[in-house]
Design a protein around this motif. Structure first.
Motif, PDB file in Angstrom:
ATOM      1  N   TYR A 203       0.828  -1.206   0.000  1.00 55.10           N
ATOM      2  CA  TYR A 203       0.000   0.000   0.000  1.00 55.10           C
ATOM      3  C   TYR A 203       0.864   1.259   0.000  1.00 55.10           C
ATOM      4  O   TYR A 203       2.025   1.223   0.404  1.00 55.10           O
ATOM      5  CB  TYR A 203      -0.855   0.058   1.277  1.00 55.10           C
ATOM      6  CG  TYR A 203      -1.861  -1.040   1.424  1.00 55.10           C
ATOM      7  CD1 TYR A 203      -3.169  -0.879   0.966  1.00 55.10           C
ATOM      8  CD2 TYR A 203      -1.527  -2.240   2.039  1.00 55.10           C
ATOM      9  CE1 TYR A 203      -4.104  -1.885   1.120  1.00 55.10           C
ATOM     10  CE2 TYR A 203      -2.464  -3.248   2.194  1.00 55.10           C
ATOM     11  CZ  TYR A 203      -3.744  -3.062   1.734  1.00 55.10           C
ATOM     12  OH  TYR A 203      -4.673  -4.065   1.876  1.00 55.10           O
TER      13      TYR A 203
ATOM     14  N   GLY B 138      -4.607  -2.734   6.321  1.00 52.56           N
ATOM     15  CA  GLY B 138      -4.524  -1.817   5.187  1.00 52.56           C
ATOM     16  C   GLY B 138      -4.417  -0.356   5.580  1.00 52.56           C
ATOM     17  O   GLY B 138      -4.269   0.504   4.727  1.00 52.56           O
TER      18      GLY B 138
ATOM     19  N   GLY C 115      -4.844   2.875   3.328  1.00 51.36           N
ATOM     20  CA  GLY C 115      -3.877   2.948   2.240  1.00 51.36           C
ATOM     21  C   GLY C 115      -4.485   2.637   0.892  1.00 51.36           C
ATOM     22  O   GLY C 115      -5.504   1.953   0.794  1.00 51.36           O
TER      23      GLY C 115
ATOM     24  N   PHE D  49      -4.231   0.522  -2.268  1.00 42.90           N
ATOM     25  CA  PHE D  49      -3.631  -0.765  -2.627  1.00 42.90           C
ATOM     26  C   PHE D  49      -2.804  -0.602  -3.898  1.00 42.90           C
ATOM     27  O   PHE D  49      -3.246  -0.009  -4.866  1.00 42.90           O
ATOM     28  CB  PHE D  49      -4.745  -1.796  -2.840  1.00 42.90           C
ATOM     29  CG  PHE D  49      -4.248  -3.132  -3.294  1.00 42.90           C
ATOM     30  CD1 PHE D  49      -3.661  -4.004  -2.404  1.00 42.90           C
ATOM     31  CD2 PHE D  49      -4.362  -3.508  -4.621  1.00 42.90           C
ATOM     32  CE1 PHE D  49      -3.196  -5.250  -2.819  1.00 42.90           C
ATOM     33  CE2 PHE D  49      -3.903  -4.738  -5.042  1.00 42.90           C
ATOM     34  CZ  PHE D  49      -3.321  -5.604  -4.142  1.00 42.90           C
ATOM     35  N   GLU D  50      -1.580  -1.153  -3.885  1.00 47.41           N
ATOM     36  CA  GLU D  50      -0.709  -1.099  -5.051  1.00 47.41           C
ATOM     37  C   GLU D  50      -0.531  -2.453  -5.712  1.00 47.41           C
ATOM     38  O   GLU D  50      -0.641  -2.566  -6.914  1.00 47.41           O
ATOM     39  CB  GLU D  50       0.660  -0.532  -4.680  1.00 47.41           C
ATOM     40  CG  GLU D  50       0.618   0.928  -4.320  1.00 47.41           C
ATOM     41  CD  GLU D  50       1.998   1.546  -4.312  1.00 47.41           C
ATOM     42  OE1 GLU D  50       2.901   0.988  -3.665  1.00 47.41           O
ATOM     43  OE2 GLU D  50       2.157   2.575  -4.975  1.00 47.41           O
TER      44      GLU D  50
END
Length: 62
Positions: free
Chosen positions: A10, A34, A43, A45-46
């Motif tokens: 994140y 998260g 966060g 999400f990546e």
């Protein structure tokens, strides 16, 4: 063969901190999973997976 723990990566939209959570800790963190460890914002999400090449750029939340 095991790749080790799986992480969700994140980035915080509020403070810019990069962090990761091990997916096996979802039950332990519950609703807090998260969220940024610095400011508490959810966060963005990546990615998800085993350790990536830029893994050290992300702080592990334990």
């Amino acid at each position: 063969m095991s790749w080790g723990p799986c992480f969700m990566y994140y980035i915080c939209p509020q403070c810019g901190k990069k962090f990761k959570y091990a997916t096996d800790l979802i039950p332990e963190f519950g609703e807090a999973f998260g969220k940024c460890p610095a400011c508490g914002t959810m966060g963005a999400f990546e990615k998800e997976g085993a350790r990536t090449l830029d893994d050290l750029d992300y702080e592990e939340v334990e």
